[in-house]
Write an enzyme that holds these catalytic residues in place. Structure first.
Site, PDB file in Angstrom:
ATOM      1  N   CYS A   2       0.846  -1.189   0.000  1.00  0.00           N
ATOM      2  CA  CYS A   2       0.000   0.000   0.000  1.00  0.00           C
ATOM      3  C   CYS A   2       0.884   1.242   0.000  1.00  0.00           C
ATOM      4  O   CYS A   2       1.902   1.291   0.682  1.00  0.00           O
ATOM      5  CB  CYS A   2      -0.947   0.103   1.176  1.00  0.00           C
ATOM      6  SG  CYS A   2      -2.133  -1.219   1.269  1.00  0.00           S
ATOM      7  N   ARG A  27       3.928  -0.321  -4.872  1.00  0.00           N
ATOM      8  CA  ARG A  27       3.651  -0.870  -3.535  1.00  0.00           C
ATOM      9  C   ARG A  27       2.300  -1.570  -3.460  1.00  0.00           C
ATOM     10  O   ARG A  27       1.963  -2.193  -2.460  1.00  0.00           O
ATOM     11  CB  ARG A  27       3.680   0.247  -2.499  1.00  0.00           C
ATOM     12  CG  ARG A  27       5.009   0.925  -2.383  1.00  0.00           C
ATOM     13  CD  ARG A  27       4.951   2.043  -1.366  1.00  0.00           C
ATOM     14  NE  ARG A  27       4.862   1.521  -0.025  1.00  0.00           N
ATOM     15  CZ  ARG A  27       5.883   1.420   0.805  1.00  0.00           C
ATOM     16  NH1 ARG A  27       7.067   1.805   0.420  1.00  0.00           N
ATOM     17  NH2 ARG A  27       5.728   0.937   2.012  1.00  0.00           N
ATOM     18  N   TRP A  74      -2.846  -2.550  -1.760  1.00  0.00           N
ATOM     19  CA  TRP A  74      -2.572  -3.965  -1.941  1.00  0.00           C
ATOM     20  C   TRP A  74      -3.486  -4.647  -0.936  1.00  0.00           C
ATOM     21  O   TRP A  74      -3.299  -4.516   0.276  1.00  0.00           O
ATOM     22  CB  TRP A  74      -1.107  -4.280  -1.632  1.00  0.00           C
ATOM     23  CG  TRP A  74      -0.745  -5.704  -1.926  1.00  0.00           C
ATOM     24  CD1 TRP A  74      -0.373  -6.231  -3.124  1.00  0.00           C
ATOM     25  CD2 TRP A  74      -0.725  -6.794  -0.987  1.00  0.00           C
ATOM     26  NE1 TRP A  74      -0.131  -7.573  -3.003  1.00  0.00           N
ATOM     27  CE2 TRP A  74      -0.340  -7.957  -1.704  1.00  0.00           C
ATOM     28  CE3 TRP A  74      -1.002  -6.916   0.369  1.00  0.00           C
ATOM     29  CZ2 TRP A  74      -0.216  -9.201  -1.110  1.00  0.00           C
ATOM     30  CZ3 TRP A  74      -0.882  -8.167   0.971  1.00  0.00           C
ATOM     31  CH2 TRP A  74      -0.485  -9.287   0.232  1.00  0.00           C
ATOM     32  N   ASN A 100      -2.084   2.005   5.834  1.00  0.00           N
ATOM     33  CA  ASN A 100      -1.227   0.925   5.362  1.00  0.00           C
ATOM     34  C   ASN A 100      -0.927   0.045   6.572  1.00  0.00           C
ATOM     35  O   ASN A 100      -0.460   0.547   7.590  1.00  0.00           O
ATOM     36  CB  ASN A 100       0.068   1.538   4.791  1.00  0.00           C
ATOM     37  CG  ASN A 100       1.069   0.485   4.369  1.00  0.00           C
ATOM     38  OD1 ASN A 100       0.748  -0.694   4.270  1.00  0.00           O
ATOM     39  ND2 ASN A 100       2.295   0.917   4.119  1.00  0.00           N
ATOM     40  N   GLY A 101      -1.231  -1.236   6.490  1.00  0.00           N
ATOM     41  CA  GLY A 101      -0.983  -2.125   7.626  1.00  0.00           C
ATOM     42  C   GLY A 101      -2.190  -2.998   7.879  1.00  0.00           C
ATOM     43  O   GLY A 101      -3.048  -3.159   7.006  1.00  0.00           O
ATOM     44  N   GLU A 487      16.658 -18.529  -7.443  1.00  0.00           N
ATOM     45  CA  GLU A 487      16.348 -17.139  -7.789  1.00  0.00           C
ATOM     46  C   GLU A 487      15.843 -17.030  -9.239  1.00  0.00           C
ATOM     47  O   GLU A 487      14.887 -16.294  -9.509  1.00  0.00           O
ATOM     48  CB  GLU A 487      17.600 -16.271  -7.563  1.00  0.00           C
ATOM     49  CG  GLU A 487      17.501 -14.818  -8.014  1.00  0.00           C
ATOM     50  CD  GLU A 487      16.409 -14.013  -7.341  1.00  0.00           C
ATOM     51  OE1 GLU A 487      15.789 -14.478  -6.370  1.00  0.00           O
ATOM     52  OE2 GLU A 487      16.132 -12.898  -7.823  1.00  0.00           O
ATOM     53  N   LYS A 491      12.160 -15.558 -10.164  1.00  0.00           N
ATOM     54  CA  LYS A 491      11.957 -14.454 -11.126  1.00  0.00           C
ATOM     55  C   LYS A 491      10.903 -14.842 -12.155  1.00  0.00           C
ATOM     56  O   LYS A 491      10.016 -14.081 -12.487  1.00  0.00           O
ATOM     57  CB  LYS A 491      13.243 -14.159 -11.866  1.00  0.00           C
ATOM     58  CG  LYS A 491      14.245 -13.136 -11.537  1.00  0.00           C
ATOM     59  CD  LYS A 491      14.029 -11.914 -10.780  1.00  0.00           C
ATOM     60  CE  LYS A 491      13.273 -11.951  -9.512  1.00  0.00           C
ATOM     61  NZ  LYS A 491      13.941 -11.566  -8.314  1.00  0.00           N
ATOM     62  N   GLU A 494       7.282 -15.095 -10.660  1.00  0.00           N
ATOM     63  CA  GLU A 494       6.716 -13.788 -10.318  1.00  0.00           C
ATOM     64  C   GLU A 494       6.142 -13.057 -11.508  1.00  0.00           C
ATOM     65  O   GLU A 494       5.066 -12.491 -11.425  1.00  0.00           O
ATOM     66  CB  GLU A 494       7.839 -12.872  -9.797  1.00  0.00           C
ATOM     67  CG  GLU A 494       8.212 -13.008  -8.406  1.00  0.00           C
ATOM     68  CD  GLU A 494       9.114 -11.862  -7.988  1.00  0.00           C
ATOM     69  OE1 GLU A 494       8.639 -10.959  -7.316  1.00  0.00           O
ATOM     70  OE2 GLU A 494      10.322 -11.875  -8.338  1.00  0.00           O
ATOM     71  N   HIS A 510      16.218 -37.538  -7.246  1.00  0.00           N
ATOM     72  CA  HIS A 510      15.468 -38.014  -6.084  1.00  0.00           C
ATOM     73  C   HIS A 510      13.999 -37.595  -6.155  1.00  0.00           C
ATOM     74  O   HIS A 510      13.313 -37.582  -5.139  1.00  0.00           O
ATOM     75  CB  HIS A 510      16.121 -37.493  -4.796  1.00  0.00           C
ATOM     76  CG  HIS A 510      17.521 -37.998  -4.637  1.00  0.00           C
ATOM     77  ND1 HIS A 510      17.809 -39.286  -4.253  1.00  0.00           N
ATOM     78  CD2 HIS A 510      18.720 -37.403  -4.867  1.00  0.00           C
ATOM     79  CE1 HIS A 510      19.125 -39.460  -4.218  1.00  0.00           C
ATOM     80  NE2 HIS A 510      19.696 -38.319  -4.601  1.00  0.00           N
ATOM     81  N   LYS A 609       5.746  -4.593  -3.951  1.00  0.00           N
ATOM     82  CA  LYS A 609       7.202  -4.509  -3.819  1.00  0.00           C
ATOM     83  C   LYS A 609       7.670  -4.708  -2.385  1.00  0.00           C
ATOM     84  O   LYS A 609       8.651  -5.386  -2.130  1.00  0.00           O
ATOM     85  CB  LYS A 609       7.640  -3.138  -4.346  1.00  0.00           C
ATOM     86  CG  LYS A 609       9.130  -2.891  -4.279  1.00  0.00           C
ATOM     87  CD  LYS A 609       9.842  -3.686  -5.330  1.00  0.00           C
ATOM     88  CE  LYS A 609      11.336  -3.478  -5.298  1.00  0.00           C
ATOM     89  NZ  LYS A 609      12.012  -4.615  -5.957  1.00  0.00           N
TER      90      LYS A 609
HETATM   91  O1  M6R Z   1      12.627  -5.623   0.478  1.00  0.00           O
HETATM   92  P1  M6R Z   1      13.052  -7.031   0.784  1.00  0.00           P
HETATM   93  O2  M6R Z   1      14.345  -7.389   0.169  1.00  0.00           O
HETATM   94  O3  M6R Z   1      13.023  -7.331   2.257  1.00  0.00           O
HETATM   95  O4  M6R Z   1      11.934  -7.933   0.112  1.00  0.00           O
HETATM   96  C1  M6R Z   1      11.944  -9.318   0.263  1.00  0.00           C
HETATM   97  C2  M6R Z   1      11.034  -9.981  -0.744  1.00  0.00           C
HETATM   98  O5  M6R Z   1       9.716  -9.553  -0.571  1.00  0.00           O
HETATM   99  C3  M6R Z   1      11.457  -9.696  -2.184  1.00  0.00           C
HETATM  100  O6  M6R Z   1      12.779 -10.063  -2.414  1.00  0.00           O
HETATM  101  C4  M6R Z   1      10.552 -10.441  -3.184  1.00  0.00           C
HETATM  102  O7  M6R Z   1      10.756 -11.813  -3.081  1.00  0.00           O
HETATM  103  C5  M6R Z   1      10.814  -9.929  -4.594  1.00  0.00           C
HETATM  104  N1  M6R Z   1       9.578  -9.589  -5.222  1.00  0.00           N
HETATM  105  C6  M6R Z   1      11.506 -10.904  -5.457  1.00  0.00           C
HETATM  106  O8  M6R Z   1      11.724 -10.447  -6.743  1.00  0.00           O
END
Ligand code: M6R
Length: 614
Positions: A2, A27, A74, A100-101, A487, A491, A494, A510, A609
């Site tokens: 948010c 956000r 969000w 926000n929260g 990773e 990516k 996502e 396995h 984000k």
């Molecule tokens: O701001 P942060 O690094 O603490 O965020 C952690 C995760 O939310 C963040 O890395 C998330 O997995 C990304 N969207 C990955 O691309």
């Protein structure tokens, strides 16, 4: 999670709020809205969907006022629709709030308010807070001022919040408060802004104050005062100057922030390293942790905690620190660490890695480790963020703002810092100057390596063109490159919504090998280091099951070629720098696959984000 932006001053707030919301859209982008106060009344306009939908609504029926609050959502409680959008109004429609929260005890409060006949319109926890403020302001026997009603309401709620409130009966006053969700106050010439981060503020002023938990700011015409939520004693805070540029938070010529940020890595990794090498001595300088350096060297164990991509960086950090410094490292998801009976004492160091510096679980893990007596260090990108302020010391990644929801340059910056930290520790132990110099040389060459990698984007596109219709992808890596497989898969999931798994290459047999058939692209990370013959054998296993093999390697190799359907060759580098260069090509691959699938790359569904709720 948010975005909040608010403005009070002499300018028309509408364009300021809308521009701010666009900057904050990363956000959350389920809905957005603004509320404005003019001489007589409060106006609120909001809508499900993107900020552009809100803009069209405002174009059709313009509104005006002299101060206003805005929000991009969000969704947590209540589906993303018009009614659940912020701002929320109380039932008299005279008070507006953005939040926000999460208000955890919203249900209990709602029941009490409903029993007093207060009608609710939304399914959100946030509406409960504005109705509670209203009830305390208009109906309490104690005849509370608006400020006191806000304070009293905040003392009744449990949970996390960053809020801004306006009231028609208190024109010229804006109140904001923070408990667990970040808020930044921008102090300009005769104007004030409040943002959930600095991005909507920087165009108007560079002077900001980061609110801490349990702080409340009242802005009254030309003045502001900050106090604790539960006491009116003024808290003196210093202004911080932010050095963010507008270019850094705009896409420029790129179609997506993600692509811009992938390309930024031509210089951002050097930005992270700038001034931190001591080549003559084959070591690094990390001023931010110097007070605690001897504690790290003598530590009995290190915990690394983080979420998502930052957790993947932590896994590589473990590999590096154990390799160079020979200190045992445990890597834990912050969301697990915070509830586990972890073994921590004053000889334990906790390293928290976070791009945003605001991730709720990571912050909770830090607080727990502190309580148990550990020294806490942060590796953060956002200067002024909560994690960077709450840890005992830390290292900033200095990679510039990262706006794309999929983390790219922040990840490679985190890896860079972890290499530098491991080397610095190692040089104080048994790592030779020569070994240190070799590693530094490879790091200093990285800008050129990134340029070479970006040059093969047409090859990456070609791979994407032939594989984007797959339903699943496997990513295989060994040793330090196993987290890079994780990773790469993250990516892809996502931003393209393709199901993907990262696996240690030898573990495949396995279980996951059962998934491999002629429709399964398998990305094989195969640097030509000491693990090469092993990974080659794993690639053979995939080939035998007719998987589509996409190999990433760093030298032409004649045994790899006939096995691979596609082969992407990136520059040969130090084996501990390879995870950085390899992750860049995997970012490019995920990006191109998402482009072919026509996905919303910078705003993938269901994501935000910065995850500031548990
Ligand atoms: O701001 P942060 O690094 O603490 O965020 C952690 C995760 O939310 C963040 O890395 C998330 O997995 C990304 N969207 C990955 O691309």
């Amino acid at each position: 999670m948010c975005g909040i932006v608010s403005y009070i001053g002499k300018k028309d707030p509408v364009p300021i709020l809308l521009k701010g919301l666009r900057r904050l859209e990363y956000r959350g982008y389920d809905s957005s809205g603004i509320a404005l106060l003019n001489e007589k009344t409060l106006h609120c306009i909001k809508r499900a969907g993107k900020v552009s939908d809100l803009e069209s609504l405002i174009d059709d029926s313009p509104i005006n006022g002299y101060c206003g609050i805005g929000h991009t959502r969000w969704a947590t409680h209540g589906e993303p629709n018009d009614i659940n959008s912020h701002p929320h109004l109380d039932h008299t429609k005279k008070i507006a709030l953005v939040h926000n929260g999460i208000i955890e005890n919203y249900d209990a409060i709602k029941e009490v308010l409903k029993s007093r006949g207060i009608p609710f319109t939304s399914d959100t926890d946030s509406e409960v807070l504005v109705q509670l403020i209203s009830e305390l302001y208009y109906n309490s026997n104690q005849k509370l001022s608006f400020e006191d009603a806000v304070r009293a309401a905040l003392q009744e709620v449990v949970g996390a919040y960053g809020i801004v409130v306006l009231c028609e009966d208190e024109p010229g006053t804006m109140i904001a408060a923070r408990m667990g969700s970040p808020l930044v106050l921008g102090v300009g010439e005769g104007e004030f802004l409040i943002g959930s981060d600095a991005s909507p503020i920087v165009q108007y002023t560079r002077n900001v104050i980061y609110l801490d938990d349990n702080e409340l700011v009242i802005i009254n015409d030309d003045n502001y005062s900050i106090s604790k939520i539960d006491s009116k004693n003024i808290v003196t805070k210093t202004l911080t100057r932010i050095d963010l540029t507008i270019e850094e938070i705009e896409k420029g010529e790129y179609p997506h922030f993600m692509l811009k940020e992938i390309h930024d890595q031509r210089h951002s990794i050097s930005d992270t390293m700038r001034g931190r090498f001591n080549l003559n001595d084959g070591t690094t300088q990390l001023g931010g942790i110097s007070d605690y350096f001897s504690n790290i060297l003598l530590a009995s164990r290190i915990y690394i905690t983080a979420c998502g991509t930052s957790w993947h960086a932590g896994l590589i950090g473990k590999h590096l620190i154990e390799e160079y410094a020979r200190i045992p490292v445990h890597v834990e998801y912050a969301s697990e660490f915070r509830y586990r009976n972890v073994i921590i004492d004053s000889n334990t160091i906790l390293i928290a890695i976070s791009q945003s510096g605001e991730t709720a679980d990571t912050l909770a893990a830090i607080r727990k480790a502190k309580e148990l007596g550990a020294i806490t260090l942060g590796i953060c990108n956002v200067v002024g963020s909560t994690i960077s302020r709450e840890t005992d010391a830390g290292i900033f990644t200095h990679t510039g703002p990262e706006i794309g929801v999929a983390s790219t340059k922040a990840f490679t910056a985190q890896l860079t810092i972890l290499i530098m930290l491991a080397l610095k520790l190692g040089r104080k132990k048994n790592v030779s100057k020569k070994r240190g110099k070799n590693l530094i040389r490879a790091l200093r060459h990285i800008d050129q390596d990134v340029v070479s990698i970006l040059k093969i984007s047409h090859e990456v596109k070609e791979v994407a063109k032939h594989t984007y219709e797959a339903d699943n992808f496997l990513y295989l890596g060994r040793g330090i490159n196993f987290p890079i497989a994780l990773e790469g898969a993250l990516k892809l999931k996502e931003i393209s919504y393709i199901h993907a798994e990262g696996y240690p290459a030898a573990e495949m047999k396995h279980g996951p090998i059962a998934l491999i058939d002629k429709n399964m692209p398998v990305v094989c990370i195969a640097p030509q280091d000491e693990s090469f013959s092993k990974i080659l054998a794993n690639i053979e296993e995939v080939k035998a099951r007719k998987g589509i093999i996409i190999t990433i390697t760093d030298k032409i190799n004649y045994s790899l070629k006939p096995l691979s359907d596609y082969i992407l060759i990136i520059p040969n580098t130090h084996k501990h720098v390879f995870p950085i260069t390899c992750s860049i090509i995997l970012q490019m691959l995920a990006y191109e696959l998402a482009v072919f699938r026509d996905c919303e790359i910078d705003q993938p569904r269901n994501l935000a984000k910065s995850v500031t709720v548990e």
